[in-house]
Write an enzyme that holds these catalytic residues in place. Structure first.
Site, PDB file in Angstrom:
ATOM      1  N   TYR A   1      -1.045  -1.864  12.294  1.00 26.18           N
ATOM      2  CA  TYR A   1      -1.676  -0.549  12.351  1.00 26.18           C
ATOM      3  C   TYR A   1      -2.885  -0.562  11.437  1.00 26.18           C
ATOM      4  O   TYR A   1      -2.793  -1.025  10.286  1.00 26.18           O
ATOM      5  CB  TYR A   1      -0.675   0.506  11.887  1.00 26.18           C
ATOM      6  CG  TYR A   1      -1.208   1.925  11.795  1.00 26.18           C
ATOM      7  CD1 TYR A   1      -1.369   2.543  10.538  1.00 26.18           C
ATOM      8  CD2 TYR A   1      -1.541   2.652  12.926  1.00 26.18           C
ATOM      9  CE1 TYR A   1      -1.842   3.846  10.447  1.00 26.18           C
ATOM     10  CE2 TYR A   1      -1.999   3.961  12.839  1.00 26.18           C
ATOM     11  CZ  TYR A   1      -2.158   4.550  11.596  1.00 26.18           C
ATOM     12  OH  TYR A   1      -2.618   5.848  11.493  1.00 26.18           O
ATOM     13  N   ASP A  61      -7.157  -6.649   6.989  1.00 23.44           N
ATOM     14  CA  ASP A  61      -6.897  -5.256   6.668  1.00 23.44           C
ATOM     15  C   ASP A  61      -5.916  -5.248   5.493  1.00 23.44           C
ATOM     16  O   ASP A  61      -4.709  -5.411   5.675  1.00 23.44           O
ATOM     17  CB  ASP A  61      -6.310  -4.530   7.884  1.00 23.44           C
ATOM     18  CG  ASP A  61      -5.946  -3.100   7.533  1.00 23.44           C
ATOM     19  OD1 ASP A  61      -5.562  -2.342   8.458  1.00 23.44           O
ATOM     20  OD2 ASP A  61      -6.020  -2.718   6.352  1.00 23.44           O
ATOM     21  N   LYS A  71      -5.426   3.010  -0.229  1.00 17.39           N
ATOM     22  CA  LYS A  71      -4.199   3.243  -0.992  1.00 17.39           C
ATOM     23  C   LYS A  71      -4.395   3.017  -2.504  1.00 17.39           C
ATOM     24  O   LYS A  71      -4.967   3.862  -3.184  1.00 17.39           O
ATOM     25  CB  LYS A  71      -3.072   2.379  -0.403  1.00 17.39           C
ATOM     26  CG  LYS A  71      -2.716   2.781   1.053  1.00 17.39           C
ATOM     27  CD  LYS A  71      -1.583   1.982   1.615  1.00 17.39           C
ATOM     28  CE  LYS A  71      -1.416   2.202   3.098  1.00 17.39           C
ATOM     29  NZ  LYS A  71      -0.664   3.413   3.465  1.00 17.39           N
TER      30      LYS A  71
HETATM   31  P1  KE4 Z   1      -5.157   5.804   6.201  1.00 19.95           P
HETATM   32  O1  KE4 Z   1      -6.193   6.255   7.197  1.00 19.95           O
HETATM   33  O2  KE4 Z   1      -3.778   6.378   6.474  1.00 19.95           O
HETATM   34  O3  KE4 Z   1      -5.625   5.995   4.751  1.00 19.95           O
HETATM   35  O4  KE4 Z   1      -5.002   4.203   6.332  1.00 19.95           O
HETATM   36  C1  KE4 Z   1      -4.719   3.654   7.595  1.00 19.95           C
HETATM   37  C2  KE4 Z   1      -4.104   2.276   7.411  1.00 19.95           C
HETATM   38  C3  KE4 Z   1      -4.883   1.152   7.644  1.00 19.95           C
HETATM   39  N1  KE4 Z   1      -4.384  -0.087   7.476  1.00 19.95           N
HETATM   40  C4  KE4 Z   1      -3.114  -0.272   7.048  1.00 19.95           C
HETATM   41  C5  KE4 Z   1      -2.609  -1.670   6.863  1.00 19.95           C
HETATM   42  C6  KE4 Z   1      -2.268   0.837   6.782  1.00 19.95           C
HETATM   43  O5  KE4 Z   1      -0.998   0.630   6.371  1.00 19.95           O
HETATM   44  C7  KE4 Z   1      -2.768   2.139   6.964  1.00 19.95           C
HETATM   45  C8  KE4 Z   1      -1.921   3.375   6.748  1.00 19.95           C
HETATM   46  N2  KE4 Z   1      -0.555   3.146   6.476  1.00 19.95           N
HETATM   47  C9  KE4 Z   1       0.375   4.194   6.876  1.00 19.95           C
HETATM   48  C10 KE4 Z   1       1.786   3.782   6.459  1.00 19.95           C
HETATM   49  N3  KE4 Z   1       2.195   2.588   7.048  1.00 19.95           N
HETATM   50  C11 KE4 Z   1      -0.006   5.502   6.289  1.00 19.95           C
HETATM   51  C12 KE4 Z   1       1.085   6.556   6.316  1.00 19.95           C
HETATM   52  C13 KE4 Z   1       0.737   7.661   7.272  1.00 19.95           C
HETATM   53  O6  KE4 Z   1       0.171   7.379   8.357  1.00 19.95           O
HETATM   54  O7  KE4 Z   1       1.064   8.814   6.924  1.00 19.95           O
END
Ligand code: KE4
Length: 436
Positions: free
Chosen positions: A160, A255, A283
């Site tokens: 993701y 990523d 993060k």
């Molecule tokens: P954000 O747009 O949520 O800040 O980041 C997206 C993203 C991009 N790449 C990786 C590897 C990620 O894990 C994420 C976001 N992770 C999720 C949890 N696995 C965020 C939690 C959520 O969607 O509420």
């Protein structure tokens, strides 16, 4: 004082927590906010029941609006490597709050954070700050297309990269949790620019390159997948991606939104000694405030506006408060390198107590207990897990004051604020889970 599992008399059947106020708030929230939450995975759809509305947090513990206390292994989905309200971050924020919240102009602090990132992450020579991991991945992809003049992307099933239109193809995280086929609203023409392949399958990547290598702009990969649950790269997989992208003139994008500063100060690329062309971060670099970044080789990054023709912008990019929290977090990790050894030890101890019959994947302080025999090396294998059993396990722990990620397809995290008592209390709660 934490009234956790260590305080519950042995054999205490369970302590069904009172969550009346969470239930009331959830009912209200669902009238005004889709699904009652501002991010799908928070809605407990993957485990059932009522999501706990959190009132406050401190160190490794969170407290819900009904006064229940939990040992927290979500850590805001990864950002809080130092735990909740770390002294260094709170004091830094307090010291700048009076100076203003946003200026829409460059600040010295942004330069300091850029220097900290570049100093720590081996392949990053230049970096652009943005507001979310989604934005970072979307921008890195646009940059890769602009730099190579090519349109196609290779991603991996179960990974993701945020809700970027073209990347919501066989994605992990919330898409996996909700068992969505993918998502509505993305034109076929967008998703057709994405080739989704099985994680850890180098042969399929080589075939894709042999068939249409001159059209592929980039391979984007979570170097350690966290969004199908924690799935490490098999030996040679990342090296193979590096070799194939070099061979066919595509860019390799790591990523590291989740793994950056999590697995080491230099992230997964330092751990596995691979230099990608571009890296996305998020993060941890925001210390719990909205901040992310993308960066890489100077020759590539100089294509980003206003230096170059690839446009990307953001009203609150490099926000002074978020940058301050990020600097405090990264400085702490620089000044306390022993943090990573501590995280390794605590997480090893935690995962040694996994329930019988589960498959445990762990890298550093990110881990997943898959409810199946395993192995779990890709998304197809991860999806064989017994999600009902995971849901029962999740609630068994929740009722005992332990808060795991509410989805089989997410990684759990240990922070520098977790203590041996936390781990032992968690182990006790796990030991009481009835093995079927
Ligand atoms: P954000 O747009 O949520 O800040 O980041 C997206 C993203 C991009 N790449 C990786 C590897 C990620 O894990 C994420 C976001 N992770 C999720 C949890 N696995 C965020 C939690 C959520 O969607 O509420």
């Amino acid at each position: 004082m934490f009234l956790g599992v260590c305080e519950i008399p042995v054999g205490f059947p369970s302590r069904k927590m009172n969550c009346a106020l969470s239930q009331e708030l959830f009912a209200r929230a669902q009238k005004y906010i889709p699904g009652g939450v501002n991010s799908p995975v928070r809605a407990f759809r993957g485990v059932g029941g009522t999501p706990r509305f959190i009132a406050r947090a401190d160190g490794s513990h969170i407290f819900d609006v009904d006064g229940n206390e939990y040992i927290d292994y979500v850590c805001s989905w990864g950002p809080l490597i130092l735990g909740h309200r770390p002294k260094s971050v709170i004091e830094a924020l307090a010291s700048v709050l009076e100076l203003g919240t946003s200026f829409g102009a460059p600040t010295a602090r942004e330069v300091e954070l850029a220097e900290l990132i570049i100093d720590a992450v081996p392949s990053v020579e230049m970096v652009r700050l943005v507001n979310s991991g989604t934005e970072a991945c979307m921008s890195a992809l646009r940059l890769a297309r602009g730099f190579t003049g090519r349109d196609l992307t290779i991603k991996f099933e179960g990974c993701y990269h945020g809700h970027v239109d073209s990347l919501l193809v066989k994605a992990g995280s919330g898409i996996a949790t909700l068992s969505l086929p993918d998502t509505a609203g993305v034109p076929k023409s967008f998703s057709e620019t994405t080739i989704a392949l099985p994680f850890n399958d180098l042969d399929r990547v080589e075939t894709a390159f042999r068939e249409q290598g001159d059209r592929i702009a980039a391979v984007i990969v979570e170097p350690v997948a966290g969004n199908m649950g924690c799935v490490p790269p098999e030996p040679g997989f990342l090296e193979g991606l590096r070799q194939l992208t070099h061979q066919f003139g595509a860019l390799l994008i790591f990523d590291e939104v989740m793994t950056g500063f999590r697995l080491s100060r230099g992230g997964a690329q330092q751990l596995y000694n691979i230099n990608p062309d571009l890296t996305t971060l998020g993060k941890i670099i925001g210390g719990g405030l909205p901040l992310a970044a993308y960066g890489g080789r100077t020759e590539i990054m100089k294509k980003v506006a206003p230096a170059g023709p690839v446009y990307q912008a953001g009203t609150l990019s490099g926000n002074p408060l978020a940058v301050t929290a990020g600097i405090a977090t990264l400085l702490y990790l620089e000044e306390h390198p022993e943090t990573y050894d501590t995280l390794e030890k605590l997480t090893t101890q935690l995962t040694s107590h996994a329930p019988q019959g589960t498959c445990v994947n762990r890298v550093g302080s990110m881990y997943t207990f898959f409810f199946q025999e395993g192995p779990v090396g890709n998304y197809e294998q991860a999806k064989r897990s017994d999600t009902n059993a995971f849901g029962r396990f999740f609630h068994h722990l929740l009722d005992r004051g332990v808060y795991f990620p509410p989805s089989q397809f997410e990684a759990g995290f240990v922070s520098a604020a977790h203590t041996l008592e936390d781990i032992l209390c968690t182990a006790k709660a796990i030991s009481e889970f009835p093995v079927e």
